[in-house]
Design a protein around this motif. Structure first.
Motif: not given
Lengths: 287, 200
Positions: A275-284
């Motif tokens: 809902x807050x539109x926070x994403x994490x770039x995948x490590x693999x």
């Protein structure tokens, strides 16, 4: 309304479309700022607003000013850039950053943060306050970029109208702020100046998301309410630029109505807070 | 659900934009309640809300209509059978390719979302194929937008001021001479239903 006037109305619109296209073409060719990938409804509205404001009869008259008056481009840049921002806009975003992202950032000896399209800098100071409260500001390098040098100058000065402070204080408190918001600024007459320690590690620089490329590898990118102004192609370009600029495991924070679903980078990220539109770039990648 | 080719040929209008402010929840409820199941034109709704409000409006309206009511997402295509509400603190515009654009531009008439912003952009896109409806409210937002719709050949309806909970908003549009019709809510619903009446 009879048939003929209807046709005239749509002919007028057609002419306006052409004038808008030509104006954007001129801005791009002469000054290198490319607004052709911006959403047309937005661009048209801003341009017509300026035409009206100057008492001109048509966009072509605006074109004339652009081509023949020095510094007129600065007015158009201001019109076309997105300058509405506030401190701790959407407090929930900062709350989530504090809970979900900060603990991970604390595991790094040194972090880099990029505020892309920072406009007049309110969100830069907001995030700097968060970093300071969490003891991370001293080991952070912050890049605050915008294509428009005029708004960057405001950001660099960190002086804001006192009239907004009540709202900002409420936002700050709702965001889970640990102190009193007044600890972070000094009030002078009708302005406040932000504590200069907050920008000690901030580099303000011109960077154009439409035309420029990766300039650093960073742990966090915050770019809120910029992508909503871009068409699909331009969004994909910018999101790829962000994906390339983030370290593996780095975080991307977007505006509350922006989304990476259905974009070309959807598979590159995992969702931290939907809902807050926070994403994490995948490590693999590919998992 | 979509238009068949026959429907498309028959229908004069392609979209309906609706603006409401104070008293709007009740007015919107009554309006959508009055729509027949056959009615499928997309509705685009701006109801003035405080910036902090949650997404209550679509959930609320869903209870009273067959249309799928949702808060608008950026870049989503505008489809028949749907009613889109502007999210709190965002302007809702219509893009030329028939998609929704959300923006955080300055407030217009002290409002974000602003009715004028929606109406003007929709007028540019749909021209004579647009219906604009302005109902109860305590300010002037939407009046200029109604003029824009009418100027480009669309049809504009103001709620009958004597029926409106707060008549200022529809009165402002009427005063500018920008309303094609002045109707009570029942009349507005049945006019909309009438777009699907069999003609030959």
């Amino acid at each position: 309304m009879n048939m003929q006037s209807k046709n005239e109305g749509s002919k007028e619109l057609q002419k306006q479309d052409l004038e808008v296209r030509l104006l954007l073409e001129a801005i791009q060719q002469i000054y290198g700022y490319d607004f052709r990938g911006y959403n047309q409804a937005h661009v048209r509205r801003r341009i017509l607003h300026r035409v009206q404001n100057l008492g001109l009869k048509s966009i072509s008259e605006l074109q004339h000013k652009l081509l023949h008056e020095e510094h007129f481009i600065e007015i158009l840049l201001r019109d076309l850039s997105i300058n509405v921002t506030e401190m701790f806009r959407d407090p929930g975003f900062y709350r989530s950053m504090r809970l979900e992202v900060i603990p991970v950032l604390k595991t790094y000896p040194f972090i880099k943060v990029w505020h892309a399209g920072c406009s007049t800098g309110e969100e830069v100071y907001s995030f700097a306050i968060l970093l300071k409260e969490e003891g991370l500001l001293d080991r952070a390098q912050i890049y605050a970029t915008d294509f428009n040098p005029i708004v960057l100058e405001t950001a660099r000065k960190g002086i804001y109208p006192v009239s907004r402070i009540k709202e900002y204080t409420q936002n700050y408190q709702a965001s889970g702020g640990l102190q009193s918001f007044s600890d972070f600024y000094i009030a002078r007459y009708d302005s406040v100046i932000m504590d200069h320690n907050l920008r000690k590690n901030v580099v303000f620089a011109e960077h154009n998301l439409v035309t420029d490329n990766v300039f650093a590898e960073v742990h966090v990118i915050i770019c809120r309410n910029v992508l909503i102004y871009f068409n699909k192609d331009l969004q994909n370009r910018v999101l790829k630029l962000f994906a390339d600029s983030l370290i593996k495991g780095g975080f991307l924070g977007l505006g509350s109505k922006e989304n990476i679903m259905f974009t070309e980078v959807a598979d590159t990220f995992t969702v931290v807070d939907a809902s807050e539109k926070i994403y994490k770039k995948k490590i693999v990648l590919g998992i | 659900m979509g238009f068949s080719m026959a429907d498309k040929a028959k229908l004069k209008y392609r979209a309906v934009v609706i603006g409401t402010s104070a008293g709007g929840l009740k007015a919107l409820k009554q309006l959508v309640e009055g729509l027949d199941p056959v009615f499928q034109l997309p509705l685009l709704i701006v109801q003035h809300l405080s910036p902090q409000s949650d997404s209550f409006l679509p959930k609320y309206l869903s209870q009273f209509t067959h249309l799928k009511v949702k808060e608008a997402d950026p870049h989503e295509p505008i489809l028949p059978g749907y009613a889109y509400t502007a999210p709190p603190n965002y302007h809702m515009h219509v893009e030329k390719n028939g998609t929704i654009l959300l923006s955080v531009d300055e407030k217009v008439n002290f409002a974000r979302p602003s009715i004028d912003v929606l109406f003007e952009s929709a007028a540019w896109v749909y021209q004579q194929h647009l219906i604009g409806i302005l109902m109860t409210g305590a300010n002037n937002d939407g009046a200029k937008g109604m003029c824009q719709i009418k100027m480009l050949g669309g049809l504009t309806i103001a709620q009958l001021p004597s029926e409106a909970e707060v008549p200022i908003m529809p009165e402002a549009a009427i005063a500018l001479g920008c309303t094609s019709k002045v109707l009570d809510i029942k009349g507005i619903s049945s006019f909309l239903n009438g777009q699907y009446a069999k003609t030959d």
